[in-house]
Enzyme design. Structure first.
Site, PDB file in Angstrom:
ATOM      1  N   GLY A  28      50.349  42.007  33.584  1.00 11.11           N
ATOM      2  CA  GLY A  28      51.197  40.946  33.078  1.00 11.11           C
ATOM      3  C   GLY A  28      50.699  40.392  31.764  1.00 11.11           C
ATOM      4  O   GLY A  28      50.029  41.087  30.994  1.00 11.11           O
ATOM      5  N   ASP A 139      35.695  43.338  40.385  1.00 11.33           N
ATOM      6  CA  ASP A 139      36.072  43.939  39.104  1.00 11.33           C
ATOM      7  C   ASP A 139      35.198  43.393  37.980  1.00 11.33           C
ATOM      8  O   ASP A 139      35.694  42.958  36.948  1.00 11.33           O
ATOM      9  CB  ASP A 139      37.552  43.681  38.814  1.00 11.33           C
TER      10      ASP A 139
END
Length: 626
Positions: A28, A139
Site C-alpha cells: 500500500g 521482518d
C-alpha cells in the site's frame, strides 16, 4: 503517471487529511496526514484493496496491531490506531523524521564498525522489549529501520509482517527482498520463535559492516538454500579492516539452529560491542550518547510546591518409587469447592465507542501520539516519491498539549529506558558473568518444608528422600514431546542436553490421602547458555501441547491429562494440566532458568493457581544470590 499524480495527496480519508505521499510498496501507501478531529500529524498506511479484502490478513493485522500498540520503548515506532474506511484497512503511526537504513547503505556504503554497533544496539533494545511482551517482529531488515540525522534508530512495522503470509509476499514480488534476512526455520514446518528476529538482526549487522546482505541470489529458491545450508559468511573476509571478532558474532547470530543463537538481541548487541577495539567502543558510546541527547526530550521543569497541604501433576497416592510421575487415581475430593479459575492474563475489554468513520477501528492506547519529529519514511513501503522534499525537511504542524501528568510520566519512562540502553552500551568493560553454580550447591537451592507449606497453603507437607538422578520410570505418553510439560525431571526429556547434575525433593502430606503434592528439582548445566537453550526448547514443545489431551500409561494403568495454555516465555514458563475424572485434581508445571541452573517444578492439588510458579521464583532468587 507520476507518483504525485497517482497519489491521494490533498484528499480526505476518514478524519485524515492526506498531506504528503511518503512511500509506496506492494502492501500500500504511506502518507503524512493530519488527524482533523484530534489535531495532530501522523503517518497513515493505507492497505491495497487486495490486502483489505483478505479476511486472513484483516484478522491478523488487527490482532498484531493491538499487541504492537502496547509497546512503549524509545526505539519502537508504535501503532496508534487501526481500522478501515469504506472497506480500506489503515494503520495510524507516529511520524518520525528519518531515512531508512537501506537507503543509507545504498547511498553511502557500509557503516563504520562503531556506527554499525550503535545502530544494532538500539534495534536490539526495541526487539528485547517486544519479545518480553510476547511480540515478534518477523521482518527485521534495513528497510524497517529508520535513522535520524543524529543516528537515533527506530524499528518500524511491528505487526505488519506477521499479518502477511509468505505466500502473499511472493505473489506481490517482494519475497526475495524479505527473504534475505529470514531464519532457516521460517522455510520449514518448525515453530518460529523470537530467535528468528535475532537471526535477522545478525544479517542486518553483516550488511551494516559489509554493505551487502549475507546471501545474495537472483531467485528465492537460491536464497532459501543458502539460509538452510550455505556457510555463514565472514565480514572480515569481505571488507578489509573489519575486526575478525565480528566473524564469530555474526556466525552465532546466524546459527542454523535457533538454540545455538544468542539468547536475546541484547546479547548479540553486547557481543558486537565487545568485538570493537577499545577506541571504537568509546566511539560507539559517543554515537549512542549523542543520539539519545538529541532525540529524547529534556526532563520537565520542577513544579513549584503547593501552598496548601495536600489532601490526604501428581497422583493422589504416593508414587512408587518416589520419583514415579503422577498418574495414580486421586482420593475423593475434599468437602470444600475449589474457586473458579481467574480469566486469562492480559484480557482486555473491547472499545466502548468507535467513530462512525471507522466502524472496526482499534482502540487508541493513549490520548495522542508522543510528540516526536515529523517525518516517516521506509518500513518496506518503497522509496519516497520522486521529486519529493528532502528527508530532513521540517513540516509545521498543529499541536495538542498532553496533560501534564501523562507527559511527565512518558518523559520519565523514555529517559529511564534511554539511560539503561546507554549504560549497557558505553560501559568500558563488561561485567563478568557469575560463576556457574557448583553441583554440590544444588541441594541448598531447594525450598525447605516450611517454605513449601507456605506456598501450598498446607501445614503438614514433608519431603521424601533426595532425588539425585533423572526419572526413568516406564511411562508412555501418547504425545512424547508433551512428557516434559506433564512431569518433572524426566530422563527422556533431559537426555542428550548435556546436563551435569540434578537434585530434587518430592513433598506431600503423610499417608495416601494427601491434598497437596510438590516435586521440585534443580538441574545444573555446564554453562548458562546451555541452560537457557534447554528452557527455550522446552517452551517450544510445551506450546505445541496447549489445548491438547494426552493419554498416559503407567504400570498398566491409563490416565488422561489436558493441557491449558502456556503462560509466560523464557526464562519462565508455566502450564496447568488437569487429570480427567479426578474431581478437579490439577498440576501446574513451571520451568525457569538462572545462571547455569534449570528450575523444574510440579505442584499439584485441588486449588492450583500459580503455586509452581511461586516455588520456581523463590528458587531462582536463591540461585541469583549464589
Amino acid at each position: 503517471m507520476s507518483d504525485a499524480q497517482d497519489s491521494r495527496v490533498g484528499s480526505m480519508f476518514g478524519p485524515y487529511h492526506l498531506k504528503r505521499l511518503l512511500g509506496r510498496g506492494g502492501m500500500g501507501e504511506v502518507y503524512e496526514a493530519e488527524h482533523t478531529v484530534k489535531e495532530w500529524t501522523v503517518a497513515v498506511k493505507l492497505m491495497t484493496a487486495e490486502f483489505s479484502k483478505d479476511p486472513v490478513f484483516r484478522e491478523r493485522m488487527k490482532r498484531e496491531a493491538r499487541i504492537a500498540g502496547r509497546l512503549q520503548e524509545p526505539h519502537v515506532v508504535p501503532i496508534h490506531d487501526y481500522g478501515e474506511v469504506d472497506g480500506q484497512m489503515f494503520l495510524e503511526m507516529r511520524l518520525v523524521e528519518g531515512t531508512d537504513l537501506d537507503s543509507v547503505l545504498k547511498r553511502f556504503g557500509p557503516l563504520t564498525p562503531p556506527r554499525a554497533v550503535a545502530i544494532i544496539t538500539q534495534i536490539a533494545s526495541a526487539l528485547d522489549a517486544a519479545h518480553a511482551d510476547g511480540v515478534m517482529h518477523r521482518d527485521v531488515k534495513p528497510q524497517n529501520i529508520l535513522i535520524t540525522r543524529d543516528d537515533f534508530a527506530y524499528l518500524v512495522d511491528f505487526g505488519i509482517a506477521s499479518a502477511t503470509t509468505d505466500e502473499k509476499l511472493t505473489q506481490l514480488g517482494t519475497a526475495v527482498g524479505t527473504w534475505k534476512y529470514m531464519a532457516p526455520e521460517r522455510f520449514s514446518n518448525d515453530e518460529v520463535t523470537y530467535r528468528a528476529d535475532i537471526y535477522a538482526l545478525a544479517c542486518v549487522l553483516h550488511e551494516c559492516l559489509t554493505g551487502a546482505p549475507p546471501y545474495r541470489a537472483d531467485s528465492a529458491g537460491t536464497l532459501v538454500s543458502s539460509h538452510l545450508m550455505g556457510p555463514i559468511p565472514q565480514p572480515s573476509a569481505i571488507r578489509p579492516g573489519i575486526p575478525k571478532a565480528f566473524d564469530a558474532v555474526v556466525a552465532r547470530g546466524m546459527a542454523k539452529k535457533p538454540e545455538d543463537r544468542y539468547a536475546s538481541a541484547g546479547d548479540l548487541a553486547l557481543a558486537a560491542h565487545e568485538a570493537l577495539s577499545d577506541p571504537d567502543q568509546d566511539h560507539a558510546a559517543d554515537i549512542l550518547r549523542r543520539s539519545q541527547e538529541s532525540t529524547l526530550p529534556a526532563p520537565p521543569k520542577p513544579v513549584p510546591p503547593p501552598t496548601m497541604p495536600a489532601t490526604a501433576m501428581a497422583p493422589r497416592q504416593p508414587p512408587a518409587p518416589p520419583v514415579t510421575p503422577p498418574g495414580v487415581q486421586p482420593a475423593p475430593k475434599p468437602s470444600y469447592t475449589p474457586p473458579a479459575q481467574p480469566g486469562p492474563a492480559g484480557q482486555r475489554p473491547g472499545p466502548t465507542g468507535q467513530p462512525s468513520w471507522a466502524p472496526n477501528s482499534g482502540p487508541m492506547p493513549a490520548s495522542g501520539p508522543t510528540p516526536t519529529p515529523q517525518y516517516y519514511q521506509g518500513g518496506g513501503w518503497g522509496a519516497p516519491p520522486s521529486g519529493g522534499p528532502s528527508p530532513w525537511a521540517q513540516t509545521p504542524r498543529k499541536t495538542n498539549p498532553w496533560p501534564l501528568v501523562a507527559g511527565a510520566a512518558a518523559v520519565v519512562l523514555v529517559l529511564v529506558l534511554g539511560a539503561i540502553g546507554i549504560w549497557i552500551a558505553i560501559r568500558p568493560k563488561p561485567v563478568q558473568p557469575p560463576q556457574p553454580v557448583a553441583e554440590e550447591r544444588l541441594s541448598a537451592l531447594l525450598l525447605n518444608s516450611s517454605e513449601v507449606n507456605a506456598v501450598m497453603g498446607s501445614s503438614s507437607m514433608q519431603p521424601g528422600k533426595p532425588i539425585t538422578s533423572m526419572d526413568s520410570s516406564p511411562v508412555t505418553v501418547s504425545l512424547p514431546d508433551c512428557q516434559g510439560a506433564l512431569y518433572t525431571s524426566q530422563d527422556p526429556v533431559y537426555a542428550g542436553t548435556g546436563y551435569t547434575a540434578i537434585n530434587g525433593l518430592i513433598s506431600s502430606e503423610p499417608g495416601d490421602n494427601y491434598e497437596h503434592w510438590v516435586n521440585q528439582a534443580v538441574v545444573a548445566f555446564p554453562t548458562a547458555d546451555k541452560a537457557r537453550a534447554f528452557v527455550q526448547t522446552s517452551a517450544d514443545k510445551w506450546k505445541n501441547c496447549a489445548g491438547k489431551t494426552v493419554t498416559v500409561t503407567n504400570k498398566a494403568k491409563t490416565y488422561r491429562w489436558t493441557f491449558a495454555d502456556v503462560k509466560g516465555s523464557p526464562p519462565t514458563i508455566t502450564v496447568i494440566d488437569t487429570q480427567e475424572g479426578a474431581e478437579g485434581w490439577e498440576c501446574q508445571r513451571a520451568m525457569s532458568v538462572a545462571n547455569n541452573v534449570v528450575v523444574d517444578v510440579n505442584a499439584c492439588g485441588y486449588r492450583i493457581t500459580n503455586q509452581a510458579g511461586q516455588i520456581a521464583a523463590k528458587i531462582v532468587d536463591k540461585v541469583n544470590k549464589e
